[in-house]
Motif scaffolding. Structure first.
Motif, PDB file in Angstrom:
ATOM      1  N   SER A 121      -2.127  -6.599  -6.814  1.00 33.63           N
ATOM      2  CA  SER A 121      -2.993  -6.116  -5.724  1.00 33.63           C
ATOM      3  C   SER A 121      -2.363  -5.001  -4.899  1.00 33.63           C
ATOM      4  O   SER A 121      -2.576  -4.912  -3.684  1.00 33.63           O
ATOM      5  CB  SER A 121      -3.409  -7.278  -4.806  1.00 33.63           C
ATOM      6  OG  SER A 121      -4.105  -8.264  -5.530  1.00 33.63           O
ATOM      7  N   CYS A 122      -1.594  -4.151  -5.535  1.00 31.41           N
ATOM      8  CA  CYS A 122      -1.057  -2.978  -4.846  1.00 31.41           C
ATOM      9  C   CYS A 122      -2.096  -1.859  -4.833  1.00 31.41           C
ATOM     10  O   CYS A 122      -2.999  -1.814  -5.670  1.00 31.41           O
ATOM     11  CB  CYS A 122       0.211  -2.489  -5.529  1.00 31.41           C
ATOM     12  SG  CYS A 122       1.637  -3.573  -5.308  1.00 31.41           S
ATOM     13  N   ARG A 123      -1.959  -0.931  -3.889  1.00 35.42           N
ATOM     14  CA  ARG A 123      -2.839   0.238  -3.821  1.00 35.42           C
ATOM     15  C   ARG A 123      -1.979   1.492  -3.720  1.00 35.42           C
ATOM     16  O   ARG A 123      -1.075   1.574  -2.892  1.00 35.42           O
ATOM     17  CB  ARG A 123      -3.790   0.158  -2.628  1.00 35.42           C
ATOM     18  CG  ARG A 123      -4.787  -0.966  -2.704  1.00 35.42           C
ATOM     19  CD  ARG A 123      -6.060  -0.655  -1.903  1.00 35.42           C
ATOM     20  NE  ARG A 123      -5.828  -0.058  -0.613  1.00 35.42           N
ATOM     21  CZ  ARG A 123      -5.673  -0.739   0.513  1.00 35.42           C
ATOM     22  NH1 ARG A 123      -5.710  -2.053   0.496  1.00 35.42           N
ATOM     23  NH2 ARG A 123      -5.509  -0.105   1.662  1.00 35.42           N
ATOM     24  N   PHE A 124      -2.291   2.451  -4.590  1.00 38.21           N
ATOM     25  CA  PHE A 124      -1.583   3.727  -4.589  1.00 38.21           C
ATOM     26  C   PHE A 124      -2.547   4.836  -4.202  1.00 38.21           C
ATOM     27  O   PHE A 124      -3.749   4.755  -4.471  1.00 38.21           O
ATOM     28  CB  PHE A 124      -1.008   4.026  -5.974  1.00 38.21           C
ATOM     29  CG  PHE A 124       0.128   3.119  -6.383  1.00 38.21           C
ATOM     30  CD1 PHE A 124       1.444   3.491  -6.158  1.00 38.21           C
ATOM     31  CD2 PHE A 124      -0.124   1.896  -6.983  1.00 38.21           C
ATOM     32  CE1 PHE A 124       2.490   2.671  -6.535  1.00 38.21           C
ATOM     33  CE2 PHE A 124       0.910   1.067  -7.373  1.00 38.21           C
ATOM     34  CZ  PHE A 124       2.222   1.454  -7.141  1.00 38.21           C
ATOM     35  N   GLY A 125      -2.005   5.889  -3.613  1.00 37.86           N
ATOM     36  CA  GLY A 125      -2.817   7.050  -3.261  1.00 37.86           C
ATOM     37  C   GLY A 125      -2.678   8.131  -4.316  1.00 37.86           C
ATOM     38  O   GLY A 125      -2.568   7.862  -5.511  1.00 37.86           O
ATOM     39  N   GLY A 153      -4.779   4.576  -8.009  1.00 35.06           N
ATOM     40  CA  GLY A 153      -5.166   5.784  -7.306  1.00 35.06           C
ATOM     41  C   GLY A 153      -5.292   6.991  -8.216  1.00 35.06           C
ATOM     42  O   GLY A 153      -5.482   6.888  -9.425  1.00 35.06           O
ATOM     43  N   VAL A 195       0.856  -1.185   0.000  1.00 37.78           N
ATOM     44  CA  VAL A 195       0.000   0.000   0.000  1.00 37.78           C
ATOM     45  C   VAL A 195       0.890   1.234   0.000  1.00 37.78           C
ATOM     46  O   VAL A 195       1.743   1.402   0.885  1.00 37.78           O
ATOM     47  CB  VAL A 195      -0.925   0.017   1.233  1.00 37.78           C
ATOM     48  CG1 VAL A 195      -1.756   1.294   1.250  1.00 37.78           C
ATOM     49  CG2 VAL A 195      -1.829  -1.207   1.240  1.00 37.78           C
ATOM     50  N   THR A 206      -4.275  -4.163  -9.213  1.00 35.00           N
ATOM     51  CA  THR A 206      -3.677  -2.961  -8.635  1.00 35.00           C
ATOM     52  C   THR A 206      -4.572  -1.744  -8.846  1.00 35.00           C
ATOM     53  O   THR A 206      -5.143  -1.552  -9.915  1.00 35.00           O
ATOM     54  CB  THR A 206      -2.291  -2.706  -9.257  1.00 35.00           C
ATOM     55  OG1 THR A 206      -1.394  -3.719  -8.813  1.00 35.00           O
ATOM     56  CG2 THR A 206      -1.744  -1.345  -8.854  1.00 35.00           C
ATOM     57  N   ASN A 207      -4.693  -0.923  -7.810  1.00 30.80           N
ATOM     58  CA  ASN A 207      -5.407   0.341  -7.888  1.00 30.80           C
ATOM     59  C   ASN A 207      -4.363   1.452  -7.893  1.00 30.80           C
ATOM     60  O   ASN A 207      -3.682   1.689  -6.894  1.00 30.80           O
ATOM     61  CB  ASN A 207      -6.354   0.493  -6.701  1.00 30.80           C
ATOM     62  CG  ASN A 207      -7.256   1.708  -6.817  1.00 30.80           C
ATOM     63  OD1 ASN A 207      -6.911   2.685  -7.477  1.00 30.80           O
ATOM     64  ND2 ASN A 207      -8.399   1.669  -6.169  1.00 30.80           N
ATOM     65  N   LYS A 230      -7.222  -0.447 -11.735  1.00 27.60           N
ATOM     66  CA  LYS A 230      -8.054   0.756 -11.664  1.00 27.60           C
ATOM     67  C   LYS A 230      -7.143   1.973 -11.669  1.00 27.60           C
ATOM     68  O   LYS A 230      -6.136   1.999 -10.947  1.00 27.60           O
ATOM     69  CB  LYS A 230      -8.926   0.748 -10.407  1.00 27.60           C
ATOM     70  CG  LYS A 230      -9.963  -0.365 -10.372  1.00 27.60           C
ATOM     71  CD  LYS A 230     -10.801  -0.305  -9.115  1.00 27.60           C
ATOM     72  CE  LYS A 230     -11.847  -1.407  -9.096  1.00 27.60           C
ATOM     73  NZ  LYS A 230     -12.675  -1.381  -7.862  1.00 27.60           N
ATOM     74  N   THR A 231      -7.505   2.950 -12.485  1.00 28.03           N
ATOM     75  CA  THR A 231      -6.733   4.190 -12.535  1.00 28.03           C
ATOM     76  C   THR A 231      -7.687   5.377 -12.455  1.00 28.03           C
ATOM     77  O   THR A 231      -8.830   5.302 -12.890  1.00 28.03           O
ATOM     78  CB  THR A 231      -5.906   4.290 -13.830  1.00 28.03           C
ATOM     79  OG1 THR A 231      -6.793   4.473 -14.943  1.00 28.03           O
ATOM     80  CG2 THR A 231      -5.077   3.043 -14.041  1.00 28.03           C
TER      81      THR A 231
END
Length: 554
Positions: free
Chosen positions: A209-213, A237, A187, A234-235, A261-262
């Motif tokens: 499955s990473c998440r970015f802000g 963000g 994350v 992966t999102n 998701k972008t």
């Protein structure tokens, strides 16, 4: 005779021994390193705040910042440098510009916030760098992870399940000669992420499955020579995402962005090179104003964008002179809420836009494709059968889009290809034969030249027959006599009026020419020939008119 390998001189230090050695300064540390081939240093679960006074004394002597755990001047050979579970809190960690030799660096499960981890220009021979489960930047305190120009000759970079709540992450210039990269499940909070100009050789490259802000994510100009690459789940963000100029041409298995998701202004995937592999973006959501996949080097690979949702302008156009070709390009069941541009794209199959929702204009100019067909009966022309039954429905959808866009030329092109795909699949035998003739003579009404040439051949052929054969006893005469007596002018003119029966002048002229030709054959034979010529003439003239209508959109 085999020689036994010399026994390595190694030691394992306790936590207290390791701390005492480190706080004693680099000279004392290096003196011990020179005595052993391999050392296991143990800093695991150290609460560095308890050693703050000793650190300040050490850093004061070395003219360094008080709030710093620094390994500048410390040497390594082989072994393990273990900081597992250590709590740095507000202290920065700096091991930049060091050569760890064959020493692995364990930073898994560490806690650090409001400071910096600096691994820039760090070199590892044989060993692993592990940040698995690390927690950085808690409590809203900005924490930067600096690892530019990190080099691992043989080993892995493991940053899976890490939490970097707030701060920038910089792995620019990462170089790995043999190993894997694993950021799966991590994350990343608000801050920029950079992995540009990386050179990775090895097994797997994973950001699953990473998440970015909020912040920019740069993966541009990377070169990968690995088994597989995956960003699935992966999102990314909010912010710009760029893979511009990446080279995946030496990836051996697949590249997956399934379910990503972008969100932000742009998602850039321009001038990217691929190999003959599967590239899958299915089930992804692109909530960007601009989504650009321009000028991809498809390299005959399979590209899947099925069940995706695009909220901004999407472009797959290729304006390069030598555009590459994809084996498969599928957008089936995808939703496009803005414009789609796939002009100039080339595929060896048919682009699949079935069951797609297109909200606005779709550009199909110069779309290249190949209808794969095989000969159902060898050595017999006209019996080419489409390799896949699905090609007809794919082409039908492209035709519908072209008609919606008022692109008449493209609609005719897709229609003709659709009919060829249906032949011998959806059509009975007789219909397939007639369809094949229609295609051969007029290219489904798109050609003016083909039926015109056929009409000229008909007039010339029948004119020769009327001039030379339809005379008194032609079979009883020599060829030279037949040619000498032939009335070529009358014969060709008679043949011409036979192919123009719709004009009133043809009827009277036809009777005069018939009288002038010394016809001594059975009226049945002559009538059959003229009827056949009349029929073919009408057909060819109709096809010429159809070609003119389609050419000039009359």
């Amino acid at each position: 005779m085999m020689h036994a390998e010399p026994e390595r001189n190694s030691t394992v230090l306790t936590r207290e021994q390791t701390l005492g050695l480190f706080l004693g300064g680099p000279d004392k540390w290096n003196e011990l390193v020179d005595q052993y081939d391999e050392i296991h240093f143990d800093f695991s679960n150290v609460e560095w705040k308890n050693y703050k006074t000793l650190l300040q004394n050490l850093n004061g002597q070395r003219q360094l910042s008080n709030e710093l755990v620094s390994f500048k001047g410390y040497r390594f050979k082989a072994g393990v440098l273990d900081f597992s579970g250590a709590r740095f809190e507000l202290l920065s960690f700096d091991i930049s510009d060091s050569n760890l030799g064959n020493t692995s660096l364990r930073l898994n499960d560490i806690q650090l916030y409001g400071a910096i981890i600096n691994l820039s220009n760090l070199k590892v021979g044989v060993g692993t760098i592990c940040l698995k489960g690390a927690q950085l930047g808690m409590s809203g305190c900005k924490t930067d992870l600096l690892a530019s120009n990190l080099f691992i000759n043989e080993g892995n970079l493991i940053c899976s399940d890490a939490f970097l709540y707030h701060g920038d992450v910089n792995f620019t210039g990462l170089k790995m000669s043999k190993g894997s990269v694993d950021f799966s499940g991590s994350v990343f909070g608000d801050g920029d992420f950079s992995l540009t100009k990386a050179r990775v050789i090895g097994d797997d490259f994973s950001f699953i499955s990473c998440r970015f802000g909020k912040g920019a994510k740069y993966f541009s100009q990377c070169v990968f020579q690995v088994l597989s690459i995956s960003f699935s789940g992966t999102n990314f963000g909010l912010g710009i995402v760029s893979f511009d100029g990446c080279n995946f041409s030496k990836v051996r298995d697949w590249v997956h962005f399934v379910g990503v998701k972008t969100n932000g202004y742009s998602f850039n995937f321009m001038f990217v090179q691929f190999s003959e592999i599967e590239v899958d973006f299915s089930d992804s959501v692109f909530d960007n104003k601009n989504i650009s996949f321009d000028c991809l080097n498809f390299a005959n690979g399979n590209f899947l964008f099925e069940s995706c949702e695009f909220h901004g302008r999407v472009s797959f156009s290729d304006y390069e002179e030598n555009a590459s070709t994809a084996r498969q390009l599928s957008f089936r069941k995808s939703i496009f809420n803005s414009t789609l541009d796939i002009s100039g794209v080339n595929t060896t199959g048919i682009i699949d836009l079935r069951e797609t929702k297109l909200a606005t204009h779709t550009t199909l100019d110069n779309l290249g494709f190949t209808l794969a067909r095989w000969r159902s009966v060898k050595f017999l022309p006209g019996l080419l059968q489409a390799a896949s039954k699905e090609d007809a429905s794919k082409l039908r959808r492209l035709k519908e889009i072209a008609e919606t866009n008022k692109n008449h030329t493209a609609a005719l092109r897709f229609h003709s290809a659709e009919m060829r795909a249906r032949r011998w699949h959806d059509m009975p035998v007789l219909s397939s034969i007639l369809d094949g003739l229609f295609s051969m003579i007029s290219n489904y009404g798109q050609s003016i030249l083909r039926p015109f040439i056929a009409w000229l051949i008909l007039v010339a052929g029948c004119g020769s027959i009327y001039s030379g054969v339809l005379q008194t006893n032609p079979l009883a005469q020599s060829l030279s006599d037949v040619l000498f007596q032939a009335k070529f002018a009358d014969g060709f003119l008679y043949s011409l009026v036979q192919t123009l029966p719709v004009f009133p002048i043809s009827r009277s002229l036809q009777q005069d020419l018939y009288t002038s030709l010394s016809v001594d054959l059975s009226p049945t034979i002559l009538s059959s020939l003229t009827i056949l010529q009349n029929l073919l003439g009408v057909i060819f003239i109709f096809l010429i008119g159809l070609g003119l209508r389609n050419r000039f959109r009359l």
